[in-house]
Every structure is written in C-alpha cells, then in structure tokens.
Enzyme design. Sequence first.
Site, PDB file in Angstrom:
ATOM      1  N   HIS A 123      -3.318 -20.280 -46.663  1.00 31.30           N
ATOM      2  CA  HIS A 123      -2.604 -19.919 -47.812  1.00 31.30           C
ATOM      3  C   HIS A 123      -1.408 -19.472 -47.443  1.00 31.30           C
ATOM      4  O   HIS A 123      -1.365 -18.890 -46.278  1.00 31.30           O
ATOM      5  CB  HIS A 123      -3.453 -18.786 -48.649  1.00 31.30           C
ATOM      6  CG  HIS A 123      -2.992 -18.659 -50.049  1.00 31.30           C
ATOM      7  ND1 HIS A 123      -1.940 -18.043 -50.338  1.00 31.30           N
ATOM      8  CD2 HIS A 123      -3.303 -19.112 -51.089  1.00 31.30           C
ATOM      9  CE1 HIS A 123      -1.497 -17.748 -51.491  1.00 31.30           C
ATOM     10  NE2 HIS A 123      -2.611 -18.591 -52.295  1.00 31.30           N
ATOM     11  N   ASP A 200      -9.310 -13.912 -43.731  1.00 33.79           N
ATOM     12  CA  ASP A 200      -8.839 -14.109 -45.038  1.00 33.79           C
ATOM     13  C   ASP A 200     -10.020 -14.465 -45.912  1.00 33.79           C
ATOM     14  O   ASP A 200     -10.473 -15.611 -45.894  1.00 33.79           O
ATOM     15  CB  ASP A 200      -7.919 -15.015 -45.139  1.00 33.79           C
ATOM     16  CG  ASP A 200      -7.157 -15.451 -46.610  1.00 33.79           C
ATOM     17  OD1 ASP A 200      -7.989 -14.761 -47.645  1.00 33.79           O
ATOM     18  OD2 ASP A 200      -6.222 -16.077 -46.933  1.00 33.79           O
ATOM     19  N   GLN A 203     -11.587 -16.598 -50.616  1.00 35.21           N
ATOM     20  CA  GLN A 203     -12.316 -17.292 -51.153  1.00 35.21           C
ATOM     21  C   GLN A 203     -13.846 -17.538 -50.736  1.00 35.21           C
ATOM     22  O   GLN A 203     -14.537 -18.109 -51.291  1.00 35.21           O
ATOM     23  CB  GLN A 203     -11.748 -18.808 -50.803  1.00 35.21           C
ATOM     24  CG  GLN A 203     -10.494 -19.188 -51.548  1.00 35.21           C
ATOM     25  CD  GLN A 203     -10.375 -19.195 -53.063  1.00 35.21           C
ATOM     26  OE1 GLN A 203     -11.489 -19.276 -53.714  1.00 35.21           O
ATOM     27  NE2 GLN A 203      -9.259 -18.979 -53.602  1.00 35.21           N
ATOM     28  N   LYS A 226     -11.361 -12.394 -57.768  1.00 35.13           N
ATOM     29  CA  LYS A 226     -12.086 -13.532 -57.480  1.00 35.13           C
ATOM     30  C   LYS A 226     -13.431 -13.269 -57.313  1.00 35.13           C
ATOM     31  O   LYS A 226     -14.288 -14.250 -57.049  1.00 35.13           O
ATOM     32  CB  LYS A 226     -11.593 -14.144 -56.233  1.00 35.13           C
ATOM     33  CG  LYS A 226      -9.926 -14.634 -56.303  1.00 35.13           C
ATOM     34  CD  LYS A 226      -9.538 -15.600 -55.280  1.00 35.13           C
ATOM     35  CE  LYS A 226      -8.146 -15.530 -54.904  1.00 35.13           C
ATOM     36  NZ  LYS A 226      -7.567 -16.631 -55.705  1.00 35.13           N
ATOM     37  N   CYS A 364      -0.482 -23.270 -53.276  1.00 36.79           N
ATOM     38  CA  CYS A 364       0.038 -22.225 -52.229  1.00 36.79           C
ATOM     39  C   CYS A 364      -0.239 -22.582 -50.695  1.00 36.79           C
ATOM     40  O   CYS A 364      -0.479 -21.967 -49.954  1.00 36.79           O
ATOM     41  CB  CYS A 364      -0.271 -20.888 -52.538  1.00 36.79           C
ATOM     42  SG  CYS A 364       0.424 -20.175 -54.081  1.00 36.79           S
TER      43      CYS A 364
END
Lengths: 407, 143
Positions: A123, A200, A203, A226, A364
């Site tokens: 991203h 990261d 997700q 999220k 993104c």
Amino acid sequence: MSLNIEQIRGLFPVLHQEVHGKPLIYFDNAATTQKPQAVLDALTNYYKLDNSNIHRGAHALADRATRYYEETRESVRDFIGAGESAEIIFTKGTTESINLVAQTFGRRFIGKDDEIIISTLEHHSNIVPWQMLCEEKGAILRVIPINDAGEILFDEFEKLISPKTKLVSIVHASNALGTINPVKKIIDAAHKVGAKVLLDGAQSTSHLMIDVRELDCDFLAFSAHKIYGPTGLGVLYGRREILESMPPFLGGGEMIKEVTFEKTTYNDIPFKFEAGTPNIADVIAFKASLDFVNSLGKAEIKRHEDALLAYSEELTRDIKGFIPVGTAQDKVSVLSFNINGMHPFDVGQMLDANGIAVRTGHHCTQPLMKRFGIEGTVRASFSVYNTKYEVEKLAEGIAKIARFKNK
Amino acid sequence: MSSIKETQEEIVSEFEILGDDKESTIFYIMELGNSLESFPEEERKEENLIKGCQSKVWLIADEVGGKVHYQADSNTDITKGLISLLIRVLNDRSPEEILESELNFIEKIGMGSIIGSQRSNGLASMIKQMKLYAFAFQTKQNA
C-alpha cells in the site's frame, strides 16, 4: 461450532438499510468494517458517563477513564500476543504507525547506502514513508517482485537481502489482492542478516491469528477500524528494547518525564510515543471490538470468510469476461477482478445500483496495478456478517454487467 | 434545430420514462455513449484531458461557421454517456447561446444520486471546459 450469521448481523445496525431501493450488501470491508452495537454503546457511554482526560487526574472520572483506556491496551496486547502492554502504542492508524517507525527508528538507525526492503504488494502507506526516509538519508529502497498470481518471489527476496539491509517492511496480507505473505520465513531470513522487520497488519489482524512473539516480528502496525473498531485509531507494536532505543516521535504533554527550559527527559514507553491527549473514546470503545472478535473466535471468523471467498470464486469463474486479479494460493477474503472491456469505476457504480458496496480503483497500490498493466480493479471483500446469499447477489450482478460488453 | 432549452426538456422526459430504477438508468446512460462521434486518435493527449475528472475525459472544440463543434471521449462507458448528453445539448450552437445556457437537465434528472458525487464533480468540470471553449471562440469572433 459454526457461527450464527443472522444473529451476528443483528449486532450491526448499519447493515439493516436499503440503498437505491435494494437491501444493502456491504462488501467494502477491506476499506473499513462496520461496527457492532457494543462498540457504539462504549463510545456513547464514555461520553455520557466517564468523559475526562486520562492519567494524572485526581478525580473519579479521570481514574475510571484511565483504567478503561489502559484495559484496551491490555486487550490489544493479548490480541496480538505481545509480551507486555508497554509495547502497545496507540496511533491514528496504520499509516501513522509506519510513519512513526520511519521518523524515529528510521532516522536514528538507517543511514547512507543502507537498504530497506519492501514488496510490490505494498500500500502507498508502506512505500512513501520509506521513500521520504531514503531521500533524506541517502538510503536505498529495494522491492521484492511478484509472480502473476500476486505472490512474492521468495528466491528474489533472498537475493535482495544482505548485511546492508536494515529493515524489511512488508505487508502481511495485501489489501488489493488478498495475498497472504509468508511472513515467518521473511522475518527469519531478515533476522539472519541483522535486519529488523515491520509487518503491515492492516488487512491481516482482523482475519488471521497473530502472535508477535511467535512470528518474532519487531514491529506490527494496524488500524482499529478494520477490526470492527472506531476510525482514527491505530496500533504500533514494537519490541521493548527497540522502542526504548528510538527517539520520540512528537513532542508535547504526556510524553515527558521532566521539562525544564534547558532540557527535557522523556517518559517511559508507551507514553514516550503518545504525546498530547490521545483518542480516549475510540481507544476505550476498541476494547468492545476486540471482545466481539474474541467472543466469536478468529478461527471461526476465518473459516466463514474463507467459505465466502471460495463460493464467490466458484460462482464467478465461468462468467464470460470476468478477469480475476490476484490468484494466490493463500488469501484473505478479497475478490479482486475486472470485467473485460469495462472500467472498474463503471462496474462499481452498476453494483451500487444493486445495493452492493464494493471498492474500485488502484486501492492505493499504484505500483502493483502497474505490475499487472491495469488501471485498477473492482474489489469485493468479505467479513463475518456477510452471507452466501449476498455472494450470490454479487455474482448475479457481475454476470449481468459482464453481459453488457461480453455477449 | 431545437433550442438548448427544448433539448434539455427532451432529455428530461426520456429519463422520466426510465423511472426510478438506478440500474436501468445507468445501462441507458452507457448505451448513449455509443452515439458519440469517433474521437481522433491523435487528439487523445494530455493537453486535451479535462482536469477534475476521476476518469479520463478528452475534449476538443472547433469553430464551424460561427458555431462551436465539440468532440469528446472517455475511458469509461458511463462518462461517455454523460458526455454524449452534454454534446447533444450544446453542440453546433453559437458561443453566445452556449455561454448564456443554464444546464438544469442534470439536476432535473436527479443525476447526482444516479452517478454519485465524484462523477457529479467531473460533470461540472466538463461543462466548465465546454463553456471555456465557447468563451474563447466568442472572444476571437469579437476581436
């Protein structure tokens, strides 16, 4: 025990509405998930009953708010398997968590000709902060390539990594394609050359079991919104010894031990990195989100989401003109695709006309889209409250749109 | 040739027949895009792109016998349909007519809720650019 999805849907007020005269089907969960009533209640109850500034307040309300705030920190610690809650720093979101590492760890420990490794799947929020750092320090950004399925080429990663590598900052699960990266292997290989690893987890934290000690990662960044939590709140996990070696990010109240005009000494972690009045209400409400996830069990949630993904793949596979983008073996519940001859934005708008909310565009991840030679995709991402019936409606919608250009 | 006002009224009544179903309205808009005159390949360049549109929109204009002739294209079907409506209303009219026109058909159709806010902003940018061309030709005519 399988989940009672109808009962779970009952906990989410926002799901029970019509858009354009059709029942809402919310498939934009990778962008943000909806919030259960318990999170909404925690938010209003905080403002109704407990509102006060935390830490150092000599009164009952401040004491209560502080306790709730710190209880969330403990819940987060437990959620990701960290050793101690002092290793949990509250930020504005994944983006700020990554920037915090770039601006503190990066500025102190990464210098000229040092190398940072990311992947093609990143991203923009895990690209730009490193480009900024590299520009400032004269460091070099290296990128792990991927195959046509959207999986990183581990052999190529092994070729990139060297004693010059100071940091590997890699996405755990791709937001655009859903690919789950083999992070344990990556972390082990990085540690062999003395590099630190930032995951990261934007997700992955809502879908996958995460144990930072088992993974042995040095940093983990993710967002509350999220994981059924409020917006504007994120987490940075960092190993104690690394966090302690890093300079502060922002200066101000809360992050100090003692201030004189000549010199300031900094507070201990995590407070050293939480300057100013934090996002108290959202932190407190976030505990309700984690309680929600824990009450269902991540393994059960994943089983349900995986079943929805498999079903969506099965129903769309033979649609004429349907082009899946990202077909990795190991994926979180993301169906990314294009329709031959159509712009993703048009497809998204057509699905919206059927009450189906999806995301369209480059997500993104422009370098990733470029790798596939496309402008963007349509992305449907599934969550625990989605149903097989909704997936069928999606497939019907896709088939109808595809026929328009693929007779 | 009917006036700008009359053409707008025609469009509004055509959309009224479609009713409230958003899906069939969008299909209809996409079909309309097929009526666009084919766009010269060599004009598909950066300087002809309209700023402020999410999707790519190329627009050029010529003056033919004192009237403004527009040609436009887009990389998305819905946008092509929207452009075709604007061209149907404004094409081959004098710069004065174009500059004085009030384009109320978009609002009357309820286009905002059909195409969403991103595209509505794009549509506004298209109209602005079309009027800018008309203004340029008017200035030239008066010079």
